[in-house]
Write a protein that holds these residues in place. Structure first.
Motif, PDB file in Angstrom:
ATOM      1  N   ARG A 191      32.510 -85.849 -42.180  1.00 66.70           N
ATOM      2  CA  ARG A 191      33.770 -85.861 -42.922  1.00 66.70           C
ATOM      3  C   ARG A 191      33.950 -87.197 -43.672  1.00 66.70           C
ATOM      4  NH1 ARG A 191      36.745 -83.064 -45.970  1.00 66.70           N
ATOM      5  NH2 ARG A 191      38.878 -83.830 -46.108  1.00 66.70           N
ATOM      6  N   VAL A 192      33.600 -88.298 -43.009  1.00 64.82           N
ATOM      7  CA  VAL A 192      33.688 -89.615 -43.647  1.00 64.82           C
ATOM      8  C   VAL A 192      32.848 -89.632 -44.927  1.00 64.82           C
ATOM      9  CG1 VAL A 192      32.915 -92.033 -43.426  1.00 64.82           C
ATOM     10  CG2 VAL A 192      34.266 -90.974 -41.586  1.00 64.82           C
ATOM     11  N   ARG A 193      31.633 -89.059 -44.864  1.00 68.56           N
ATOM     12  CA  ARG A 193      30.756 -89.071 -46.038  1.00 68.56           C
ATOM     13  C   ARG A 193      31.345 -88.255 -47.189  1.00 68.56           C
ATOM     14  NH1 ARG A 193      25.009 -87.935 -43.219  1.00 68.56           N
ATOM     15  NH2 ARG A 193      24.259 -87.795 -45.363  1.00 68.56           N
ATOM     16  N   VAL A 194      31.952 -87.122 -46.842  1.00 65.26           N
ATOM     17  CA  VAL A 194      32.598 -86.309 -47.880  1.00 65.26           C
ATOM     18  C   VAL A 194      33.732 -87.100 -48.534  1.00 65.26           C
ATOM     19  CG1 VAL A 194      34.067 -84.286 -48.270  1.00 65.26           C
ATOM     20  CG2 VAL A 194      32.021 -84.092 -46.821  1.00 65.26           C
ATOM     21  N   ILE A 231      26.130 -95.807 -36.187  1.00 63.28           N
ATOM     22  CA  ILE A 231      26.921 -95.426 -37.362  1.00 63.28           C
ATOM     23  C   ILE A 231      26.218 -95.884 -38.635  1.00 63.28           C
ATOM     24  CG2 ILE A 231      29.160 -95.738 -38.499  1.00 63.28           C
ATOM     25  CD1 ILE A 231      30.387 -96.084 -35.714  1.00 63.28           C
ATOM     26  N   ARG A 232      25.553 -97.048 -38.535  1.00 57.53           N
ATOM     27  CA  ARG A 232      24.821 -97.567 -39.698  1.00 57.53           C
ATOM     28  C   ARG A 232      23.793 -96.582 -40.226  1.00 57.53           C
ATOM     29  NH1 ARG A 232      23.428-103.785 -38.050  1.00 57.53           N
ATOM     30  NH2 ARG A 232      25.588-104.485 -38.157  1.00 57.53           N
ATOM     31  N   GLU A 233      22.991 -96.050 -39.259  1.00 60.00           N
ATOM     32  CA  GLU A 233      21.928 -95.125 -39.659  1.00 60.00           C
ATOM     33  C   GLU A 233      22.517 -93.920 -40.374  1.00 60.00           C
ATOM     34  OE1 GLU A 233      18.743 -95.502 -39.692  1.00 60.00           O
ATOM     35  OE2 GLU A 233      19.020 -97.505 -38.853  1.00 60.00           O
ATOM     36  N   ALA A 234      23.654 -93.437 -39.855  1.00 62.75           N
ATOM     37  CA  ALA A 234      24.263 -92.225 -40.394  1.00 62.75           C
ATOM     38  C   ALA A 234      24.696 -92.399 -41.846  1.00 62.75           C
ATOM     39  CB  ALA A 234      25.451 -91.806 -39.541  1.00 62.75           C
ATOM     40  N   LEU A 235      25.010 -93.651 -42.250  1.00 59.44           N
ATOM     41  CA  LEU A 235      25.459 -93.864 -43.624  1.00 59.44           C
ATOM     42  C   LEU A 235      24.337 -94.357 -44.537  1.00 59.44           C
ATOM     43  CD1 LEU A 235      28.974 -95.456 -42.999  1.00 59.44           C
ATOM     44  CD2 LEU A 235      28.429 -93.097 -43.587  1.00 59.44           C
ATOM     45  N   ARG A 236      23.211 -94.748 -43.922  1.00 59.74           N
ATOM     46  CA  ARG A 236      22.131 -95.350 -44.695  1.00 59.74           C
ATOM     47  C   ARG A 236      21.544 -94.368 -45.709  1.00 59.74           C
ATOM     48  NH1 ARG A 236      18.623 -99.303 -41.331  1.00 59.74           N
ATOM     49  NH2 ARG A 236      20.641-100.351 -41.443  1.00 59.74           N
ATOM     50  N   GLU A 237      21.606 -93.082 -45.357  1.00 64.84           N
ATOM     51  CA  GLU A 237      21.067 -92.049 -46.235  1.00 64.84           C
ATOM     52  C   GLU A 237      21.739 -92.060 -47.615  1.00 64.84           C
ATOM     53  OE1 GLU A 237      21.026 -87.472 -45.471  1.00 64.84           O
ATOM     54  OE2 GLU A 237      20.429 -88.531 -43.651  1.00 64.84           O
ATOM     55  N   ASP A 238      23.085 -92.223 -47.585  1.00 64.07           N
ATOM     56  CA  ASP A 238      23.839 -92.177 -48.846  1.00 64.07           C
ATOM     57  C   ASP A 238      23.986 -93.522 -49.538  1.00 64.07           C
ATOM     58  OD1 ASP A 238      24.181 -89.636 -47.999  1.00 64.07           O
ATOM     59  OD2 ASP A 238      26.344 -89.732 -47.717  1.00 64.07           O
ATOM     60  N   TYR A 239      23.972 -94.616 -48.746  1.00 59.90           N
ATOM     61  CA  TYR A 239      24.350 -95.909 -49.318  1.00 59.90           C
ATOM     62  C   TYR A 239      23.319 -97.000 -49.002  1.00 59.90           C
ATOM     63  CZ  TYR A 239      28.712 -93.491 -49.939  1.00 59.90           C
ATOM     64  OH  TYR A 239      29.634 -92.568 -50.315  1.00 59.90           O
ATOM     65  N   ALA A 240      22.995 -97.779 -50.001  1.00 58.28           N
ATOM     66  CA  ALA A 240      22.107 -98.913 -49.782  1.00 58.28           C
ATOM     67  C   ALA A 240      22.881-100.110 -49.236  1.00 58.28           C
ATOM     68  CB  ALA A 240      21.431 -99.288 -51.097  1.00 58.28           C
ATOM     69  N   ALA A 241      24.210-100.078 -49.392  1.00 56.63           N
ATOM     70  CA  ALA A 241      25.050-101.228 -49.012  1.00 56.63           C
ATOM     71  C   ALA A 241      25.020-101.442 -47.500  1.00 56.63           C
ATOM     72  CB  ALA A 241      26.486-100.976 -49.461  1.00 56.63           C
ATOM     73  N   PRO A 242      25.152-102.695 -47.071  1.00 52.39           N
ATOM     74  CA  PRO A 242      25.182-102.960 -45.629  1.00 52.39           C
ATOM     75  C   PRO A 242      26.466-102.419 -44.988  1.00 52.39           C
ATOM     76  CG  PRO A 242      25.641-104.974 -46.872  1.00 52.39           C
ATOM     77  CD  PRO A 242      25.248-103.922 -47.880  1.00 52.39           C
ATOM     78  N   VAL A 243      26.326-101.967 -43.735  1.00 51.00           N
ATOM     79  CA  VAL A 243      27.438-101.353 -42.999  1.00 51.00           C
ATOM     80  C   VAL A 243      27.766-102.234 -41.790  1.00 51.00           C
ATOM     81  CG1 VAL A 243      28.166 -99.326 -41.677  1.00 51.00           C
ATOM     82  CG2 VAL A 243      26.635 -99.058 -43.659  1.00 51.00           C
ATOM     83  N   PHE A 244      29.030-102.584 -41.621  1.00 56.02           N
ATOM     84  CA  PHE A 244      29.446-103.403 -40.492  1.00 56.02           C
ATOM     85  C   PHE A 244      30.502-102.673 -39.683  1.00 56.02           C
ATOM     86  CE2 PHE A 244      28.188-105.950 -44.102  1.00 56.02           C
ATOM     87  CZ  PHE A 244      27.138-106.675 -43.544  1.00 56.02           C
ATOM     88  N   VAL A 245      30.327-102.692 -38.359  1.00 56.07           N
ATOM     89  CA  VAL A 245      31.225-101.948 -37.477  1.00 56.07           C
ATOM     90  C   VAL A 245      31.887-102.924 -36.513  1.00 56.07           C
ATOM     91  CG1 VAL A 245      31.371-100.052 -35.808  1.00 56.07           C
ATOM     92  CG2 VAL A 245      29.612-100.013 -37.593  1.00 56.07           C
ATOM     93  N   ASP A 246      33.178-102.760 -36.311  1.00 54.09           N
ATOM     94  CA  ASP A 246      33.873-103.589 -35.325  1.00 54.09           C
ATOM     95  C   ASP A 246      34.987-102.766 -34.701  1.00 54.09           C
ATOM     96  OD1 ASP A 246      34.597-105.749 -33.760  1.00 54.09           O
ATOM     97  OD2 ASP A 246      34.965-107.116 -35.426  1.00 54.09           O
TER      98      ASP A 246
END
Lengths: 389, 389
Positions: free
Chosen positions: B109-112, B160-175
């Motif tokens: 849902r987040v990706r959509v 969570i990073r891996e899950a978004l890596r497919e769509d985005y090259a940008a770095p993902v940070f989780v806190d």
């Protein structure tokens, strides 16, 4: 200045290590070091064991810089030491005292003892480069004054600095006793831990906080005032006005009170005997009885440890420290108290907070406060004076 | 890099102020700024109102740098925003969600939603320079994974990073969500406060800690886990296994439970009526009833506020913050809750800790988490990427 501070905190280190730590090139570091050696601030102390082809000299602060005086004023004790720039004690003394007698009486005694200790070292007041003092109450660190100290009301707003200025030209720094214990442990650890707590349990209960590698004093200087955290809504009334504070239920006087109750209720022949011969009981009596196998004494130790652990569990959930070091008079009670504290913390804190948590007595032991006072004196003197000797 | 970071944190500032803050000479600052403007990283944004003879240009991060995506995953909600480099929201959405459905469903849902929001802005995935995500559980910040999250067990160890890596090259940070609220407020305050807390009260209770001007995450990343601090030794059992945790007694579900009890006991006609028509009650129903003058509802609000205040009193004694900001769903309840919290803290904390203490709702309100996610994305992206655009 930065180099002197680094040398101090690393308690002697090699040229090479120092340059690396500060991010200086070797040639820049060598030039700076040569300058500081010329000025008599740094000394090269023999050769470090070779780790390759070349030998790197150990550096240390020059002993001729002067000495530090560390003073640890407890609620019922007075500890002083004259320390070298590397914090090696050159002379030291300890005696009973009562802060309730007020600053006039206590500081007059401090001045006498300082003179005596310096004389023992063959030094006069002019050789003192900095003075650090720990007191058992909240301190406004900027002005070096106590603020509403519950255990020593007569000291409220009194300027300890002024009282020593007559005898010493050296700067005087005052901080809460347990903040200094934390500072002492931070120095011992050469800053290898960034986030830990030091809990002092004596007449009162306080906490020194190291956060992001620095002692944390809070917005108004009262951080770590954990003695009045509530551990029992139905508990006895504390001198602060609230009920069930951990201090009124688990500190030294509470342990003594529980011991008298056990003796009077006939629960412990050993404590009753001691009460009869001494007319009073203290935490140390409970420790002795406990070690001799007295069940009532051990139950008291267990209860006090559990209550302290209950408070600590809240603090551990909030702060997630890597280590909790427990110091103060309570350490004489021994391993049973520590075990009770641990049991209670591990039961009440979250798994993630305790997975790598170490709870132990302060490695510096009774010296933590004095060493911390020396660290404070050195660190702040370096800040105030810059490089000037 | 330092200059970009300073520009970001000062939310636009003058050349002159920037040079001063960084301790650069004017000429060094001007040269650096010119270089960054040439590279398209900084922009000069009109003229600042003159404060003397000359006019200094405002600086800001260049809008063409790209955009940030902030994502705030709550236990029962999902908030997303596309933000400019100055954190101005360009597009935003919010909807109900259930983290218990697991990372697969929620992140799909987040990706959509991300695609939709970017499309609204006329942007594609390549324009995203950094992604910041807040989650309602303890996070291993280095690897961006949840660790034993009690409210979202299916997410344990999920990347969570891996899950978004497919769509985005940008770095993902989780806190953790409340760490991000604290980061958001720190940015809003332009770092003018150094030591404060943000408490989130929603389905659970958590705390973000700012210490020495930085978000403090603790030795294992679980700092601020205050929901399981005990406020009643005789209290109800919590899902963590202990009894009397503030979370099980004062968070949203506890307020709803007290409301159902009041309705069923006949203490409140208003709550009973709502329960009949809706089949359930939540904290918002209690707020409505309270505002309409329902005594039982107000007693529930008072009780929850007092219990939260009791926990906060311990934390305030320990940490001595200058401010406590309260956020999360609880803010809808209004001033009565806040008054009850304050009453309890001022009664139980030491005078020195509360003399200058401010307790208020988060000024950024419901936006705090999203803004914080944006701050995280920007700050960490600048660290990871260096100056490169």
């Amino acid at each position: 200045m930065q180099l002197l501070e680094t040398t101090f905190w690393s308690a002697g280190g090699s040229r090479h290590g120092m340059a690396e730590q500060l991010g200086f090139s070797k040639s820049k570091a060598n030039a700076l070091i040569a300058g500081l050696v010329d000025q008599g601030l740094l000394a090269e102390a023999g050769l470090q064991r070779s780790s390759g082809g070349r030998r790197a000299e150990h550096l240390q602060l020059n002993g001729t810089l002067g000495v530090l005086v560390g003073i640890d004023i407890g609620a019922t004790s007075l500890d002083l030491a004259v320390l070298g720039p590397d914090l090696r004690p050159l002379a030291q003394c300890a005696e009973a005292a009562d802060v309730l007698q007020g600053p006039g009486v206590v500081l007059a005694r401090v001045r006498v003892l300082m003179r005596e200790l310096l004389a023992q070292c063959g030094l006069d007041a002019s050789k003192v480069m900095g003075i650090g003092i720990g007191v058992p109450g909240p301190v406004n660190f900027q002005i070096g004054q106590l603020v509403n100290p519950p255990l020593m009301p007569a000291w409220d707003g009194f300027s300890i600095r002024e009282a020593l200025r007559e005898d010493y030209a050296a700067p005087v720094f005052v901080d809460n006793d347990v903040n200094l214990m934390a500072l002492g442990e931070l120095w011992r650890l050469k800053r290898t831990l960034s986030n830990f707590l030091v809990i002092k349990v004596g007449t009162g209960i306080g906490c020194g906080i190291v956060c992001h590698g620095e002692v944390y004093r809070g917005a108004a200087g009262s951080a770590g005032d954990v003695g009045h955290i509530c551990v029992d809504q139905e508990g006895p009334r504390c001198h602060c006005g609230n009920v069930g504070c951990v201090e009124v239920m688990a500190a030294g006087p509470a342990i003594a009170r529980m011991a008298v109750e056990a003796a009077e209720a006939g629960d412990s022949a050993m404590l009753a005997e001691r009460l009869r011969t001494q007319g009073r009981l203290d935490a140390l009596d409970v420790a002795h009885a406990g070690r001799a196998g007295d069940a009532a004494a051990n139950a008291i130790i267990q209860r006090a440890g559990n209550l302290l652990g209950q408070m600590l569990a809240s603090v551990v959930n909030f702060f997630n420290p890597s280590h909790v070091f427990i110091g103060g008079g309570i350490t004489h009670i021994g391993p049973l108290f520590l075990a009770a504290v641990r049991q209670s913390v591990y039961q009440r804190s979250l798994a993630l907070s305790t997975r790598h948590l170490e709870i132990q007595y302060t490695p510096l032991g009774a010296q933590a406060g004095l060493i911390g006072a020396g660290v404070l004196a050195m660190q702040e003197t370096l800040k105030v004076k810059g490089i000037a000797p």
